[in-house]
Write an enzyme that holds these catalytic residues in place. Structure first.
Site, short mmCIF file in Angstrom:
data_model
loop_
_atom_site.label_atom_id
_atom_site.label_comp_id
_atom_site.label_asym_id
_atom_site.label_seq_id
_atom_site.Cartn_x
_atom_site.Cartn_y
_atom_site.Cartn_z
N HIS A 180 0.83 -1.20 0.00
CA HIS A 180 0.00 0.00 0.00
C HIS A 180 0.87 1.25 0.00
CE1 HIS A 180 -2.88 -2.99 1.55
NE2 HIS A 180 -3.80 -2.21 1.03
N ASP A 249 -4.81 -6.43 -7.55
CA ASP A 249 -4.93 -5.68 -6.31
C ASP A 249 -5.13 -4.21 -6.71
OD1 ASP A 249 -5.06 -5.15 -3.60
OD2 ASP A 249 -3.15 -6.10 -3.13
#
Length: 489
Positions: A180, A249
């Site tokens: 992230h 993702d």
């Protein structure tokens, strides 16, 4: 009305959005072929089913996905914490029937709000105890254990007429970085990577999993590109016999956003072999998120695809193939019927998984919450865990990473002054020396104290009697509380 290339691009896009009602732009794009949506915490309300009805009215074949794993990761129970077992708890218990039942209950809950894709289970083998993003989201560190529980949860989910999505291919378990925020590199020997980290994905493919999510990780032996953008890595899935939908993702994660950008990432992911592009959660930029961040991120992805189609760097044939897989899955889910299953006692499963080191019953609990700060994937600092553990007792949040010993001792003093046993709540006792040091200072005091660990089980014993929970969840905290109060039957 859009042109043909724009509509084609819509068929492979899966955005998040702001709000508990569908924005006008989203409904317009759904009517123009958008593949569906992904729900995150900001979309959850008491009437989530009505939002799903609104989305399905605009596009009856919409895929509605949600990041619902149980344990530390929940969106449906984002305000209160999950009431389902997490993967580490299920792996510790090693009862595949309990794991399949958990999958069935996940599917039931997701179908009840109009969803049809569960973004789980996590098939990563967590071989690095420092891992900041997987950890207790994994069934464990042994590939055979992870494989059998991945298959069991997939079976439970898909028997519930909901698609499962195993993640994060080719394996996000051996990293100490969070994709992230950065682009992790895993430089394991290829033989070890293939033997350990690919095994749960092989098992899931053999079990007929509907979708697989990619990881934003680099495996140098397979090239310099992150797996999401790497045709060699995604091609491995097809070579392994996977015929379902490859989902990326989130493209707004830093590993993509801050390297090739959302638009470039969208085009490159499709060219590499991905089928459905998760644009992700528009709250990810944090305070930098703009009021229309959801639309901006969506348009960045779509514009990148359309531009690549127009300049020939991305073939229409590849995108039509991807859109065809997505549409086929959506059509099949629309007609699917759930298998009826027995009632599921989630609390009993968690109770069986929670381990304690012979703690003496307490009359009340005073909690010092020393866990790490929240991450984008796991809101481990959420107050509901400490609140459920403390009940009506004293509790304080203590960021051991940014406070000195004096301030930490003051927090311990306040906890001791309150009624009952002092509880040090931790989640990284092996990877975070400051958490372990706080436990040791609490142990040196002449007062009743225990530790509750909601992270990976401590490999080195802590200085206090410890309840190993294995998930930052509401149900885990409640079971730990009843354990400490001596109320377990």
């Amino acid at each position: 009305m859009s042109d043909d290339l724009t509509r084609l691009a819509n068929g492979v896009l899966w955005p998040g959005f702001f709000g508990t009602t569908a924005p006008a732009w989203l409904l317009e794009e759904l009517r123009d072929g958008l593949a569906g949506v992904v729900y995150f915490g900001q979309n959850i309300s008491d009437d989530l089913a009505s939002l799903s009805e609104e989305i399905l009215a605009a596009r009856p074949d919409a895929l509605i996905g949600i990041d619902e794993e149980g344990g530390s990761v929940t969106r449906l129970e984002t305000a209160t914490g999950s009431t389902l077992p997490g993967a580490a708890q299920l792996g510790r218990l090693d009862d595949v029937a309990a794991t399949e039942a958990t999958g069935a209950e996940l599917a039931r809950r997701v179908r009840a709000i109009g969803g049809n894709v569960v973004l789980g289970p996590v098939a990563d083998v967590n071989t690095d105890p420092r891992n900041p993003v997987i950890g207790v989201r994994s069934f464990g560190s042994d590939e055979q254990l992870v494989s059998r529980h991945t298959v069991a949860e997939v079976r439970g989910i898909q028997n519930g007429a909901v698609a499962a999505c195993v993640k994060h291919f080719p394996g996000h378990g051996d990293t100490h970085l969070d994709s992230h925020h950065s682009l992790p590199e895993i430089a394991l020997p290829v033989e070890e990577f293939e033997r350990v980290h690919l095994e749960p994905f092989r098992a899931a493919i053999a079990a007929g999993v509907d979708t697989i999510m990619t990881a934003h990780i680099v495996v140098p032996a397979w090239g310099e590109r992150p797996a999401t953008l790497n045709p060699r890595v995604l091609g491995m899935l097809r070579d392994m016999g996977f015929e379902g939908v490859i989902i990326t993702d989130a493209l707004d994660m830093a590993a993509i956003r801050e390297t090739v950008g959302i638009g470039g990432g969208a085009a490159e992911a499709l060219a590499a072999g991905a089928d459905l592009l998760c644009i992700g959660n528009p709250t990810n930029p944090g305070e930098a998120a703009l009021p229309d961040q959801d639309l901006r991120d969506f348009l960045a992805a779509r514009d990148g695809i359309v531009a690549a189609l127009r300049d020939g760097s991305l073939s229409e044939e590849r995108v039509r193939e991807a859109a065809g897989r997505v549409a086929a899955l959506a059509a099949r889910l629309r007609e699917a019927d759930a298998v009826q299953v027995a009632d599921f006692d989630a609390a009993e499963v968690v109770r069986r998984a929670v381990a304690d080191a012979g703690v003496a019953p307490a009359s009340a609990l005073s909690v010092v919450d020393a866990r790490r700060r929240s991450s984008l994937a796991v809101d481990s600092a959420a107050g509901y865990v400490a609140a459920a553990l403390a009940g009506d007792g004293h509790r304080v949040r203590l960021d051991v990473a940014s406070t000195g010993v004096e301030e930490q001792d003051a927090a311990l003093d306040a906890a001791v002054a309150a009624e009952g046993t002092t509880v040090i709540l931790v989640d990284r006792p092996d990877a975070d020396p400051a958490q372990r040091a706080l436990v040791e200072r609490a142990a040196q005091r002449d007062t009743a104290a225990v530790a509750v660990n909601v992270g990976l089980a401590a490999e080195r014993p802590l200085a206090l009697p410890t309840v190993e929970v294995g998930a930052a969840s509401r149900i885990g905290a409640l079971i730990a509380r009843e354990t400490l109060l001596g109320r377990v039957g």
